[in-house]
Structures are given as structure tokens and as C-alpha cells.
Design an enzyme around this catalytic site. Sequence first.
Site, mmCIF file in Angstrom:
data_model
loop_
_atom_site.group_PDB
_atom_site.id
_atom_site.type_symbol
_atom_site.label_atom_id
_atom_site.label_comp_id
_atom_site.label_asym_id
_atom_site.label_seq_id
_atom_site.Cartn_x
_atom_site.Cartn_y
_atom_site.Cartn_z
ATOM 1 N N GLU A 342 26.311 9.403 -17.838
ATOM 2 C CA GLU A 342 25.606 9.402 -19.472
ATOM 3 C C GLU A 342 26.132 10.551 -20.449
ATOM 4 O OE1 GLU A 342 21.249 9.543 -19.083
ATOM 5 O OE2 GLU A 342 21.444 8.208 -17.613
ATOM 6 N N GLU A 373 20.145 4.206 -14.389
ATOM 7 C CA GLU A 373 19.823 5.721 -13.666
ATOM 8 C C GLU A 373 20.053 4.877 -12.163
ATOM 9 O OE1 GLU A 373 18.352 7.497 -16.967
ATOM 10 O OE2 GLU A 373 18.259 5.839 -15.808
ATOM 11 N N GLN A 395 21.332 13.338 -16.311
ATOM 12 C CA GLN A 395 21.259 14.597 -17.452
ATOM 13 C C GLN A 395 20.366 15.266 -16.928
ATOM 14 O OE1 GLN A 395 20.682 11.864 -21.195
ATOM 15 N NE2 GLN A 395 22.298 11.918 -21.230
ATOM 16 N N PHE A 396 19.341 14.090 -16.072
ATOM 17 C CA PHE A 396 17.802 15.254 -16.045
ATOM 18 C C PHE A 396 17.846 14.756 -14.753
ATOM 19 C CE2 PHE A 396 18.303 16.062 -19.791
ATOM 20 C CZ PHE A 396 17.877 17.152 -20.631
ATOM 21 N N PRO A 402 14.581 5.598 -11.417
ATOM 22 C CA PRO A 402 14.875 4.710 -12.225
ATOM 23 C C PRO A 402 16.291 4.096 -10.554
ATOM 24 C CG PRO A 402 14.811 5.062 -13.918
ATOM 25 C CD PRO A 402 14.532 5.760 -13.355
ATOM 26 N N HIS A 443 11.427 17.855 -18.436
ATOM 27 C CA HIS A 443 12.536 17.993 -18.872
ATOM 28 C C HIS A 443 12.572 19.090 -17.646
ATOM 29 C CE1 HIS A 443 13.197 15.579 -21.965
ATOM 30 N NE2 HIS A 443 14.259 15.600 -21.822
#
Length: 640
Positions: A342, A373, A395-396, A402, A443
Site C-alpha cells: 500500500e 492485506e 503498513q502496520f 485480513p 498503531h
Amino acid sequence: MAASRAGDRREGIYFRQGKAAFQLPGAGHEALAALVRHIRPGDYVFPHYRDRAIMLALGVPNRELALAFFAKAESSCGGRQLSSHFSDRARNVVSCGSPTGMQCLPAAGVAWALQLDGSSNLVVCSLGDATTREGEYYEAISFAIQLRLPIIFLVEDNGYGISTPTKKLNPYTLKSLSSEHCVNVDGRETSAVDRAFENAARKARSGRGPTVVWAEVDRLYSHTLSDDHRVYRTPEELALAEERDPIKALSRQLIEAGTLTREQCNSEISDAAHCIDKDYEDAFCAADPDPLTAFEHTFSARPLREFTPSLKPSSSATMLQAINETLGSMLDTDDRILLFGEDVEDPKGGVFGLTKGLSTRYPQRVFNSPLAEATIAGAAAGLAIAGFRPVVELQFIDFVGPAFNQIVNQIATLRWRTVGKWSCPLTIIAPCGAYLPSGGPWHSQTNEAWFAHAPGLQVVMPSTPTDAAAMLRASAYGDDPVLFLVPKHLLRIRQPVAGDDPLRIGEARVCVPGDEVTILAWGNTVELAIETARIASFQNISVEVIDLRSIVPCDWKTIHASVRRTGRLIVVQEDNRTCSFGQNIITELMGDAKTWDAMFAPPQHVSRGDVHVGFHVALEAAVLPSVIDILHAVKRVMEH
């Protein structure tokens, strides 16, 4: 078709005699074997567990199906998979798994690899009609349409998901999916299947994208022989299905056309049954798996290789710089390296800038993914199966949910469940951890324990630029899939570049030598452990700090040696406590007699409690390990 039906019947007999544990029949689906006329060398097939006839038409020996039925050592899975979970490396039949729909995204990934290579080959991915409600099917269809991939999805619609009628659940009937790319066909008629696949294959090979061939068939037998479909299907329905038996239908057509006489048809069917019976008799007597081999092929048998950081000469660098430079260097020198994730393309270059500038330099090998994901992980698996070396970014790590099915059920198991015949070496980069203001619950996670629990997956978490560079090379060029966790707090901290010494995954690093207390840490907590050692030295306490770096495989040798020498152990982790890798370390060490005998004090575990990380900085600080927490642990162990 007759051989497939005879195999179903023979397996049913062995099952009822108690000589086999499980059976998934394909009766009623046999006419789908006609699609094989449109398969060429170099094509891939991701099968459904009712595809026995397709496997035989592809040339998979019936003896192999029989060996797999009895879970024999010679079978394609070495007795590790349920029967009818087909795999054949020589024919590009990719191992079928039990979680329904798990094959769809990797199939799309292989199709993407073929497209990137400029190949005219295609992929056939078959599945049951109930599977079309799986989210991964939707993601795979969307990805295939987006990139116009050379893939044919064969939906084998027998009207049931075990006992649940699927007609009212069909996403095309519900119009939740467009039928534009879908072709409906009577899957009981070989000629109809043949025509549908001729058109779909022509479309795929000419670059015009995917087709969904929705084939209506009848399931003539129960879901498995552990099921009894008479409980939920009416006698009238079963009688109608029997009338539409595809083998009887083809026999009638051949006789009416004068191609075969009735006697010849009966002879063909009888001969097929005789050959099948002989294969099963031989397979029943074949050798069972050796229990001592159960642990083989979890990971590659090849020794882990050493890699150097190979960073540009500099006195210092950040982990962000090191990762970006290493990715660029690998793209420079290896056409099989491919980046996918992403926002990884410029101008953003990833949310943390890990891939900044790389899509500008390599526009054909650095790609943005959809916000999905599972697609990232599943497509990466397919790319790796087809020979690429994908490096993908989530991203994290907090958003990995998923992708969990693909990582844990598909990627981590592929080598083991095929006794090494298939593998998918790939690297998943995922920023992780807290110690940055205002991360909040999603996060701030590290989650290494989730994935350390998945056999077949390597898990690493570097804490320095040199380690990040060397371990990223080791991950990308290794033989196994790697989850590469990047502590966000350390990404932009400038650190000394510590030479060009080689390292391999599975080696810990002694950051601070000492002889009274061992502190084990990894990721963000290494910084805390080093500061603790510095403060403790003013109190004349000699603390050894070990950066684990690699969670799986773990450097037990270095850990045991240090603890046996110091007699005191503190494990510091950012993950939450229960069932964590920190707890695992303590359990492993205390189960070793020599290490236990060397202990002067009970081991201490400094960890986030079983609580989420809050958005407010005070709530975050309240739950994360601190230098003060570690100093208290040092005091406790030094009291003994």
C-alpha cells in the site's frame, strides 16, 4: 471420467472397511475434465478437492491419488494432507489446502507473475460454489480484473456447501458481484465445458483478462463419507441428480453418435475400474510415513547463509535509510526482486518512506497494492511460487488480520505439506511497535508471538541499521518466508554503522558484555536494555545485553551460554505478556537442567501487561516497559 468414478467407489469401500480415515468424492464433477484440452505446458492449476477427474486428465497417475488416500510416504504430501488435496509439482498442480478459497489469491499471484514475464501461459483456479462468499474470492476476482490477469476461475456449483443450499447465497444471483466476466455452463456436458474453456483460454492468453466459468453440476455422493446427504436432500432430488450423471450422459451421446457401441462403453468403464482396483491394492500395501520424518521440511534443509549489510560507507545511518538503500541495491542486481504494498510507489514511497524513490527508478517492479492485506500476502505467495522474490509491505503489523489466513495457513505450511516439493520464499515487511506518541490500539502492536507460533515462518526484528540491511538481504534471498518486523520508534534514529560483518538469520547479538545479569531484548526494548546496563554500571552491576534480532529461528545457544554464566535472567519485551515469546524464552531456559542449576535468582519478565496501548501519551507510557521497570527487575535478581 470412468476412472475417477471408480476411484471414488473403491475409496468408499476401503473407508467402510475401516482401512482409510477420510474421503472426499468427486462424483458428478467428472465432465469438468474436458477443460484439460486447453491446458498447455507451463500453465498452472490450483485445484478444488473434487477435481479427481481433472487430475487424471492432466496425467497425474491414479496410483498417486491412491497413495494420498492412504496417506502413504510415497504420496505427493508424504501422508501430511487429507486425501483429495491434490498436488503435482511436475505438472504445476499447486497444493490444495483445506481452508476454502485459500487458493484464489495465490492463483492470481501466479497469473500476475506469468503476465510480468510476458508469458502466454495461464492459470486455472477451481473452487466450490459456497467458496464464492469468501472474502478472498472477491479480492482475487477484483485483482484479476484490475490487472487483466490470465486466469480462469472455475466455480463448481453443485448447489451445496456441505448441507447448506447455496442458490440463495450465490453472489452473482444476489448481484453483489457483476456477471460481466462470468460464463454459465452446464458442467455435466463435456462439450459445453470444452467450449467454455476454449473461449476463456483464448481470452486469457491474448491479454484480455479473467473469466469465471460457473459450471452447474450435481454432487452425486455425500460431501464426505463422514456425511450422509440423505439427511438433508430429498429422494426426488437425488434421483434427478442420478439421471443427469455426466458419465451416463456422455455414454449416451457417444452411442447415439455411433462413436462407440454400448458394449464398448461398458468395456471402457470396466477396464478403468479394473486398473483402479489394482492401483489401490498396491497403494494399500505401500510404506507408511516414518514418524521420525514428521519434523522435516518445516523449513528448508539448506543451511542459512550469511549476508553482509553492504551499506554505503558512512559513520552513521538510520534504519529507514538502510532498508531503502538495501531494497534499491537488490532491485539493481536481481530482476526477480519485486516490491508490492500500500502506497509504496512515489511520490509517497510508503507511509514511512521505506520505498521512497524506488518506483521512479524501477517502475516495472515496484507496485501499489489495493487496500487489502490478504491480497498483498496471497499475491506474494503466488509470485514466489512462480519464481519471483517478492518483498511486500504491510503498513502496520496491527492491520495484519485480513492477511492472517494467507500467512499462517498458506505461506507457512506450503513447504511442509508438500514435503518440500513446493515453497514460497518471500519477505513481508511490517512496521511495528509503540514508543511513538499517539499510536493508539492499532498503531502500537508488535504481535511477534502470533507468528512465532506458526511453524514454517521465520520472524525477525532488527534494531540497528546494519542489522536491518543484512537481515533484509538474508530474508529476500533465503529459502523460506520471513516476517520482517521494523520497530517504528527506531526507524529515524541515527545510529553508528557497525562495519560490514556478515550475519545470518538466527543469530543474536551481544550489545553490551557483562557477567552478573543477562537482559534479553529485541526491537524497541533493546534501547531500553542498553540504557539500563549503563545506569547499572554506576552501581557496579555488570549487565550483559543481548539483542535477540531473530525470533524464529532463535539463538538458544547464545542465550543459554550467557545465562549459565551470569546466573540471572531478565527478558524485556514490548508485546503483551500472556503466551508471549518472552514467556516462551523463560519456559525454555528453565526447562534446561544446566541453565536451571546455574540460576541465582528467579527469572524476571518485563513486559506490557495484557492490555491495549492507549492513544493518549500518558496511557501509552503507563503500559509499556520502561528503564525504571527494568532497573527494578535488576534489583530483584541481584537480591539473590
